[in-house]
Write a protein that holds these residues in place. Structure first.
Motif, short mmCIF file in Angstrom:
data_model
loop_
_atom_site.label_atom_id
_atom_site.label_comp_id
_atom_site.label_asym_id
_atom_site.label_seq_id
_atom_site.Cartn_x
_atom_site.Cartn_y
_atom_site.Cartn_z
N ARG A 183 72.23 91.61 48.84
CA ARG A 183 72.36 91.87 47.41
C ARG A 183 71.14 92.64 46.89
O ARG A 183 71.26 93.57 46.08
N SER A 184 69.97 92.22 47.33
CA SER A 184 68.73 92.84 46.85
C SER A 184 68.64 94.30 47.29
O SER A 184 68.31 95.19 46.49
N ILE A 185 68.94 94.55 48.55
CA ILE A 185 68.89 95.92 49.06
C ILE A 185 70.01 96.75 48.44
O ILE A 185 69.82 97.92 48.10
N GLY A 186 71.17 96.14 48.25
CA GLY A 186 72.30 96.87 47.72
C GLY A 186 72.23 97.14 46.23
O GLY A 186 72.73 98.16 45.75
N GLN A 187 71.57 96.22 45.46
CA GLN A 187 71.62 96.33 44.01
C GLN A 187 70.28 96.14 43.31
O GLN A 187 70.24 96.15 42.08
N GLY A 188 69.20 95.96 44.03
CA GLY A 188 67.89 95.88 43.41
C GLY A 188 67.38 94.47 43.16
O GLY A 188 68.06 93.48 43.44
N ARG A 189 66.17 94.39 42.61
CA ARG A 189 65.48 93.11 42.43
C ARG A 189 66.25 92.15 41.51
O ARG A 189 66.35 90.96 41.81
N ALA A 190 66.74 92.67 40.38
CA ALA A 190 67.43 91.79 39.43
C ALA A 190 68.63 91.12 40.08
O ALA A 190 68.84 89.91 39.93
N TRP A 199 74.91 104.24 52.03
CA TRP A 199 74.32 103.36 53.05
C TRP A 199 74.10 101.98 52.47
O TRP A 199 74.34 100.96 53.14
N GLN A 200 73.64 101.91 51.21
CA GLN A 200 73.44 100.61 50.57
C GLN A 200 74.74 99.81 50.52
O GLN A 200 74.75 98.61 50.85
N ARG A 201 75.80 100.46 50.09
CA ARG A 201 77.09 99.76 49.97
C ARG A 201 77.59 99.30 51.34
O ARG A 201 78.08 98.18 51.48
N TRP A 202 77.47 100.14 52.34
CA TRP A 202 77.95 99.77 53.67
C TRP A 202 77.11 98.65 54.29
O TRP A 202 77.63 97.78 54.99
N PHE A 203 75.82 98.66 54.02
CA PHE A 203 74.97 97.58 54.52
C PHE A 203 75.38 96.26 53.89
O PHE A 203 75.58 95.25 54.57
N MET A 204 75.54 96.26 52.56
CA MET A 204 75.92 95.05 51.86
C MET A 204 77.30 94.57 52.30
O MET A 204 77.50 93.37 52.56
N GLY A 205 78.25 95.49 52.42
CA GLY A 205 79.59 95.11 52.86
C GLY A 205 79.60 94.55 54.27
O GLY A 205 80.31 93.58 54.55
N SER A 206 78.80 95.13 55.15
CA SER A 206 78.73 94.66 56.54
C SER A 206 78.19 93.24 56.61
O SER A 206 78.67 92.40 57.38
N VAL A 207 77.17 92.96 55.79
CA VAL A 207 76.60 91.62 55.78
C VAL A 207 77.62 90.61 55.26
O VAL A 207 77.78 89.52 55.82
N MET A 208 78.32 90.96 54.18
CA MET A 208 79.34 90.06 53.63
C MET A 208 80.43 89.79 54.66
O MET A 208 80.89 88.66 54.83
N ALA A 209 80.86 90.83 55.37
CA ALA A 209 81.89 90.67 56.39
C ALA A 209 81.40 89.76 57.52
O ALA A 209 82.14 88.90 58.02
N ALA A 210 80.14 89.95 57.93
CA ALA A 210 79.57 89.12 58.99
C ALA A 210 79.49 87.66 58.56
O ALA A 210 79.75 86.74 59.35
N LEU A 211 79.13 87.41 57.29
CA LEU A 211 79.06 86.04 56.79
C LEU A 211 80.46 85.41 56.75
O LEU A 211 80.61 84.21 57.02
N ALA A 212 81.47 86.21 56.41
CA ALA A 212 82.84 85.70 56.41
C ALA A 212 83.26 85.25 57.80
O ALA A 212 83.86 84.19 57.98
N ILE A 213 82.91 86.06 58.78
CA ILE A 213 83.24 85.72 60.17
C ILE A 213 82.48 84.47 60.60
O ILE A 213 83.03 83.59 61.28
N ARG A 214 81.22 84.35 60.17
CA ARG A 214 80.41 83.21 60.55
C ARG A 214 81.01 81.91 60.02
O ARG A 214 81.00 80.88 60.69
N ILE A 215 81.52 81.95 58.79
CA ILE A 215 82.12 80.74 58.21
C ILE A 215 83.34 80.31 59.01
O ILE A 215 83.63 79.13 59.18
N LEU A 216 84.07 81.29 59.57
CA LEU A 216 85.28 81.00 60.33
C LEU A 216 84.98 80.39 61.70
O LEU A 216 85.86 79.78 62.31
N VAL A 217 83.76 80.57 62.18
CA VAL A 217 83.40 80.03 63.50
C VAL A 217 83.28 78.51 63.39
O VAL A 217 82.46 78.01 62.62
N PRO A 218 84.09 77.76 64.10
CA PRO A 218 84.06 76.30 63.97
C PRO A 218 82.79 75.72 64.56
O PRO A 218 82.19 76.26 65.48
N GLU A 219 82.36 74.62 63.97
CA GLU A 219 81.20 73.89 64.46
C GLU A 219 81.59 72.44 64.68
O GLU A 219 82.51 71.93 64.05
#
Length: 210
Positions: A32-39, A188-208
């Motif tokens: 979020r910070s890299i994609g949209q700034g400090r605020a 690049w900012q948007r794709w970085f942010m989207g890639s991280v969100m997608a990776a987090l979605a996949i991580r939640i799906l991984v059972p523990e």
């Protein structure tokens, strides 16, 4: 005294170790910070803390144990969280500057940024299970109300989170502001942010193991 000072000191050190370790919330705040700034980064930190506070309240009231007793409830929330993060990723990939660019740092978007961070935390059942497994290690039933102890420890954890992740948001947000001033890097900012969100979605799906 509700929480023993020595035990509280150990708890603070444990919180520092946890918050300094890269995890889903840290990656969310950084993206979020890299994609949209400090605020946006700082608002995301506050949103994550708000979500964690709800999890702590649920743990204190015993509601989080539902996810231990009911695999179905756990899976429903897990899939909902993954779907929400996947949606955020899709918006990052397709929303353009109107949604994720410079205009997203305007005050009108602050409530949205905060609520999205809060929801991403609330819809992650692994956070609820974390509170159920981590906080009880520092609770002493003979010291008083267990619920009050959980709330006090959660407050300390949130304060540590605010400091550590707040500094991360400021640092990463500085990079985001620098990139935002250079239009050719916005994609690049948007794709970085989207890639991280997608990776987090996949991580939640991984059972523990629970």
């Amino acid at each position: 005294m509700i929480v023993d000072p020595t035990l509280l000191g150990v708890f603070v050190l444990a919180c520092l170790a946890l918050t300094l370790t890269p995890g889903p919330d840290m990656m969310y705040v950084m993206s979020r910070s890299i994609g949209q700034g400090r605020a946006a980064g700082l608002l995301s930190v506050l949103g994550v803390i708000a979500g964690s506070s709800v999890h702590a309240l649920a743990a204190g009231l015993g509601l989080s144990k539902i996810f231990e007793w009911s695999p179905l409830a756990y899976d429903i929330l897990r899939y909902a969280g993954a779907a929400y993060l996947a949606w955020l990723a899709w918006r990052a990939f397709t929303g353009g500057d109107a949604y994720f660019g410079v205009s997203a740092r305007a005050p009108a978007q602050w409530r949205t940024i905060f609520s999205q961070a809060m929801l991403s935390n609330l819809l992650n059942p692994k956070v609820a299970l974390f509170y159920l497994s981590f906080l009880p290690q520092f609770i002493r039933p003979e010291a008083g109300s267990v619920a009050v102890q959980i709330f006090v420890l959660a407050l300390v954890l949130n304060l540590v989170t605010l400091v550590v992740k707040g500094l991360v948001a400021l640092f990463a947000g500085g990079m985001g502001d620098w990139l935002a001033a250079r239009p050719r890097f916005r994609r690049w900012q948007r794709w970085f942010m989207g890639s991280v969100m997608a990776a987090l979605a996949i991580r939640i799906l991984v059972p523990e193991k629970r």
